[in-house]
Scaffold this motif. Structure first.
Motif, mmCIF file in Angstrom:
data_model
loop_
_atom_site.group_PDB
_atom_site.id
_atom_site.type_symbol
_atom_site.label_atom_id
_atom_site.label_comp_id
_atom_site.label_asym_id
_atom_site.label_seq_id
_atom_site.Cartn_x
_atom_site.Cartn_y
_atom_site.Cartn_z
ATOM 1 N N TYR A 188 82.091 30.240 51.465
ATOM 2 C CA TYR A 188 80.694 30.004 51.087
ATOM 3 C C TYR A 188 80.097 31.180 50.319
ATOM 4 O O TYR A 188 80.300 32.340 50.668
ATOM 5 C CB TYR A 188 79.882 29.661 52.338
ATOM 6 C CG TYR A 188 80.487 28.442 52.981
ATOM 7 C CD1 TYR A 188 80.200 27.171 52.505
ATOM 8 C CD2 TYR A 188 81.434 28.566 53.991
ATOM 9 C CE1 TYR A 188 80.805 26.053 53.032
ATOM 10 C CE2 TYR A 188 82.054 27.447 54.529
ATOM 11 C CZ TYR A 188 81.742 26.191 54.035
ATOM 12 O OH TYR A 188 82.365 25.096 54.543
ATOM 13 N N ASP A 189 79.318 30.833 49.292
ATOM 14 C CA ASP A 189 78.644 31.848 48.496
ATOM 15 C C ASP A 189 77.536 32.528 49.295
ATOM 16 O O ASP A 189 77.249 33.697 49.081
ATOM 17 C CB ASP A 189 78.054 31.218 47.226
ATOM 18 C CG ASP A 189 79.146 30.709 46.310
ATOM 19 O OD1 ASP A 189 79.857 31.553 45.734
ATOM 20 O OD2 ASP A 189 79.304 29.478 46.178
ATOM 21 N N GLY A 230 80.127 37.252 48.553
ATOM 22 C CA GLY A 230 79.058 36.352 48.965
ATOM 23 C C GLY A 230 78.000 37.082 49.786
ATOM 24 O O GLY A 230 78.039 38.308 49.950
ATOM 25 N N VAL A 248 81.472 33.549 55.008
ATOM 26 C CA VAL A 248 81.043 34.038 53.693
ATOM 27 C C VAL A 248 82.253 34.590 52.939
ATOM 28 O O VAL A 248 83.049 35.350 53.481
ATOM 29 C CB VAL A 248 79.979 35.145 53.851
ATOM 30 C CG1 VAL A 248 79.576 35.723 52.498
ATOM 31 C CG2 VAL A 248 78.766 34.617 54.600
ATOM 32 N N LYS A 249 82.381 34.203 51.675
ATOM 33 C CA LYS A 249 83.493 34.715 50.884
ATOM 34 C C LYS A 249 83.206 36.137 50.407
ATOM 35 O O LYS A 249 82.047 36.588 50.415
ATOM 36 C CB LYS A 249 83.796 33.790 49.718
ATOM 37 C CG LYS A 249 82.740 33.700 48.643
ATOM 38 C CD LYS A 249 83.233 32.715 47.595
ATOM 39 C CE LYS A 249 82.219 32.336 46.582
ATOM 40 N NZ LYS A 249 82.740 31.309 45.671
ATOM 41 N N LEU A 256 77.803 26.657 43.219
ATOM 42 C CA LEU A 256 77.555 27.438 44.422
ATOM 43 C C LEU A 256 77.644 26.523 45.634
ATOM 44 O O LEU A 256 77.209 25.370 45.595
ATOM 45 C CB LEU A 256 76.159 28.058 44.380
ATOM 46 C CG LEU A 256 75.880 29.096 43.294
ATOM 47 C CD1 LEU A 256 74.405 29.480 43.303
ATOM 48 C CD2 LEU A 256 76.753 30.324 43.486
ATOM 49 N N LYS A 302 77.851 28.981 37.736
ATOM 50 C CA LYS A 302 79.009 28.373 38.390
ATOM 51 C C LYS A 302 78.535 27.596 39.602
ATOM 52 O O LYS A 302 77.417 27.792 40.083
ATOM 53 C CB LYS A 302 80.043 29.428 38.787
ATOM 54 C CG LYS A 302 79.575 30.356 39.889
ATOM 55 C CD LYS A 302 80.689 31.276 40.348
ATOM 56 C CE LYS A 302 80.256 32.028 41.591
ATOM 57 N NZ LYS A 302 80.928 31.635 42.784
ATOM 58 N N LEU A 353 72.996 35.537 43.058
ATOM 59 C CA LEU A 353 73.673 34.239 42.978
ATOM 60 C C LEU A 353 73.870 33.845 41.518
ATOM 61 O O LEU A 353 72.940 33.938 40.714
ATOM 62 C CB LEU A 353 72.864 33.167 43.718
ATOM 63 C CG LEU A 353 72.729 33.371 45.224
ATOM 64 C CD1 LEU A 353 71.793 32.336 45.823
ATOM 65 C CD2 LEU A 353 74.095 33.331 45.912
ATOM 66 N N ASP A 354 75.060 33.418 41.193
ATOM 67 C CA ASP A 354 75.439 33.057 39.830
ATOM 68 C C ASP A 354 74.921 31.665 39.479
ATOM 69 O O ASP A 354 75.304 30.683 40.103
ATOM 70 C CB ASP A 354 76.967 33.104 39.708
ATOM 71 C CG ASP A 354 77.459 32.993 38.286
ATOM 72 O OD1 ASP A 354 76.695 32.521 37.414
ATOM 73 O OD2 ASP A 354 78.618 33.368 38.047
ATOM 74 N N GLY A 386 76.577 26.707 49.699
ATOM 75 C CA GLY A 386 75.858 27.473 50.698
ATOM 76 C C GLY A 386 75.698 26.727 51.997
ATOM 77 O O GLY A 386 75.911 25.511 52.074
#
Length: 172
Positions: free
Chosen positions: A96-97, A125, A121-122, A11, A9, A5-6, A13
């Motif tokens: 969604y991440d 992701g 989920v993208k 997020l 940026k 997970l970044d 969820g």
């Protein structure tokens, strides 16, 4: 899963199965850049170990709201008080991440949530969840990963006995 997970940026969820809100709080505290949608009807239901009473779930809802108070007030946590199948219509596909599956642990519902929320989920992701060692979840996870042609990775975050799958264009 945290390592994927970044932190630089925003997020977005989803967590299916909020209970007392402790896992939601853990994730929100860990990632200051996270906005989380929690899904839980807070109604009685039959889980893998027996019946969970409506009274017990009502108490969980009260605890969740207390535990997540600061995150609710800062608009970083939103509760959809629905069953996971009803909440699908409220969530966009591919947005969604991550989606963290920790609701009904029966084989049928664990598989349902994995199948239905995979589309939420993208690309890039993570579909993830809890209780991989429980028979129903383990069986659902094995069947789901066979269907998409990927393996899951065992993880101990955000809590013990977790798992995750990274979604890539080749396994949509």
């Amino acid at each position: 899963m945290y390592e994927h997970l970044d932190r630089d940026k925003k997020l977005l969820g989803v967590e299916i199965g909020v209970a007392e809100g402790l896992n939601s709080k853990r994730m929100l505290d860990e990632f200051e850049n996270l906005t989380l949608i929690g899904i839980d009807p807070f109604e009685g239901y039959k889980d893998w170990w027996g019946y969970v009473s409506a009274e017990y779930m009502s108490e969980r809802e009260t605890l969740a709201k207390e535990n997540l108070k600061d995150h609710i007030e800062s608009n970083r946590f939103t509760l959809l008080k629905k069953y996971s199948d009803s909440a699908l219509e409220d969530l966009e596909d591919g947005k969604y991440d991550f989606v963290y599956v920790d609701g009904d642990h029966s084989y049928e519902w664990a598989l349902h949530d994995m199948n239905k929320y995979w589309n939420k989920v993208k690309d890039g992701g993570i579909l993830c969840g809890h209780d991989r060692s429980l028979d129903g979840v383990r069986k659902a996870l094995e069947e789901f990963t066979a269907t998409i042609g990927k393996n899951f990775t065992a993880s101990e975050n955000p809590q013990q006995d977790s798992w995750y799958i990274i979604k890539t264009g080749s396994n949509e």
